[in-house]
Enzyme design. Sequence first.
Site, PDB file in Angstrom:
ATOM      1  N   ARG A   8       0.853  -1.186   0.000  1.00 24.85           N
ATOM      2  CA  ARG A   8       0.000   0.000   0.000  1.00 24.85           C
ATOM      3  C   ARG A   8       0.882   1.226   0.000  1.00 24.85           C
ATOM      4  O   ARG A   8       2.087   1.136   0.225  1.00 24.85           O
ATOM      5  CB  ARG A   8      -0.956  -0.006   1.196  1.00 24.85           C
ATOM      6  CG  ARG A   8      -0.284   0.173   2.544  1.00 24.85           C
ATOM      7  CD  ARG A   8      -1.347   0.226   3.639  1.00 24.85           C
ATOM      8  NE  ARG A   8      -0.773   0.336   4.973  1.00 24.85           N
ATOM      9  CZ  ARG A   8      -0.601   1.492   5.629  1.00 24.85           C
ATOM     10  NH1 ARG A   8      -0.914   2.644   5.064  1.00 24.85           N
ATOM     11  NH2 ARG A   8      -0.102   1.491   6.846  1.00 24.85           N
ATOM     12  N   GLY A 186       4.415   9.623  -0.178  1.00 19.81           N
ATOM     13  CA  GLY A 186       4.108   8.960  -1.445  1.00 19.81           C
ATOM     14  C   GLY A 186       5.365   8.490  -2.167  1.00 19.81           C
ATOM     15  O   GLY A 186       6.468   8.983  -1.906  1.00 19.81           O
ATOM     16  N   SER A 187       5.159   7.507  -3.061  1.00 19.67           N
ATOM     17  CA  SER A 187       6.237   6.989  -3.919  1.00 19.67           C
ATOM     18  C   SER A 187       7.437   6.499  -3.130  1.00 19.67           C
ATOM     19  O   SER A 187       8.557   6.486  -3.645  1.00 19.67           O
ATOM     20  CB  SER A 187       6.707   8.055  -4.934  1.00 19.67           C
ATOM     21  OG  SER A 187       5.600   8.592  -5.609  1.00 19.67           O
ATOM     22  N   ARG A 188       7.220   6.112  -1.890  1.00 21.46           N
ATOM     23  CA  ARG A 188       8.304   5.607  -1.020  1.00 21.46           C
ATOM     24  C   ARG A 188       9.377   6.667  -0.737  1.00 21.46           C
ATOM     25  O   ARG A 188      10.487   6.336  -0.339  1.00 21.46           O
ATOM     26  CB  ARG A 188       8.980   4.361  -1.620  1.00 21.46           C
ATOM     27  CG  ARG A 188       8.019   3.185  -1.848  1.00 21.46           C
ATOM     28  CD  ARG A 188       7.541   2.632  -0.510  1.00 21.46           C
ATOM     29  NE  ARG A 188       6.870   1.328  -0.628  1.00 21.46           N
ATOM     30  CZ  ARG A 188       5.549   1.152  -0.634  1.00 21.46           C
ATOM     31  NH1 ARG A 188       4.730   2.204  -0.543  1.00 21.46           N
ATOM     32  NH2 ARG A 188       5.028  -0.052  -0.695  1.00 21.46           N
ATOM     33  N   LEU A 189       9.035   7.947  -0.974  1.00 20.16           N
ATOM     34  CA  LEU A 189       9.998   9.026  -0.668  1.00 20.16           C
ATOM     35  C   LEU A 189       9.701   9.534   0.741  1.00 20.16           C
ATOM     36  O   LEU A 189       9.248  10.669   0.949  1.00 20.16           O
ATOM     37  CB  LEU A 189       9.889  10.149  -1.711  1.00 20.16           C
ATOM     38  CG  LEU A 189      10.244   9.723  -3.138  1.00 20.16           C
ATOM     39  CD1 LEU A 189      10.016  10.876  -4.123  1.00 20.16           C
ATOM     40  CD2 LEU A 189      11.696   9.256  -3.212  1.00 20.16           C
TER      41      LEU A 189
END
Length: 210
Positions: A8, A186-189
Amino acid sequence: MAISDIRREYEGEPLDETRSDPDPFRQFALWFDQVRELEADPTAMALATATSAGRPSVRTVLLKAVDPRGFVFFTNYESRKAREIAETGRASLLFVWRSVNRQVRIDGTVEKVTDDESDAYFATRPIESRWSVYASRQSERLESRAVLEAAYEAARRRLGNAVPRPSWWGGYRIVPDEVEFWQGRGSRLHDRLQYRRQADGIWVRERLAP
Ligand SMILES: Cc1cc2nc3c(=O)[nH]c(=O)nc-3n(C[C@H](O)[C@H](O)[C@H](O)COP(=O)(O)O)c2cc1C
């Protein structure tokens, strides 16, 4: 669905130097106040210890106090965790607050709280929990559930309503030298801020790569 397909997004408010407190205890208090109504178990934290040979172990304990001296939990002073704390003098804590996609990681030295602090907390525990402390030699091998229940009954009958804190049960305080706040983005950042206590006692705050 394969386990590898379970994923997720971890979204959240930005965390940076302008939106965080320079003091990690104040930052912890800020985040804790935000999650205490959202999380089912806001005080649950993983406690990692290790043997002097470097063999790690981890388990959940409950945070019972925090102030600028450190993070306090209570346990059996003869348990596996206690033995490992005695060996290394160090421990790590980890809070995971899923409702807000946050994690707080705490590394530090460990000291026992004072007898007065342990007595005061023990006295607030429900009487059933105080009897159970006498019934359980935490981390020791147990023959059966029946043996535990018999020990509980024996403690209840022997102690009645006067249940003093036993000397082998009490609190530990993790005195942090490193505290890291992780905010999912978001975006694993993700945002990570690490606080390190310098020799002069001043905390430095740095961003780490996610
Ligand atoms: C939600 C939760 C809270 C717990 N809180 C405590 C606690 O505050 N103190 C404690 O000694 N054990 C607590 N336990 C049990 C520990 O996880 C662990 O099983 C026990 O302390 C024995 O650990 P050890 O054999 O590694 O010393 C808790 C477990 C769970 C799942």
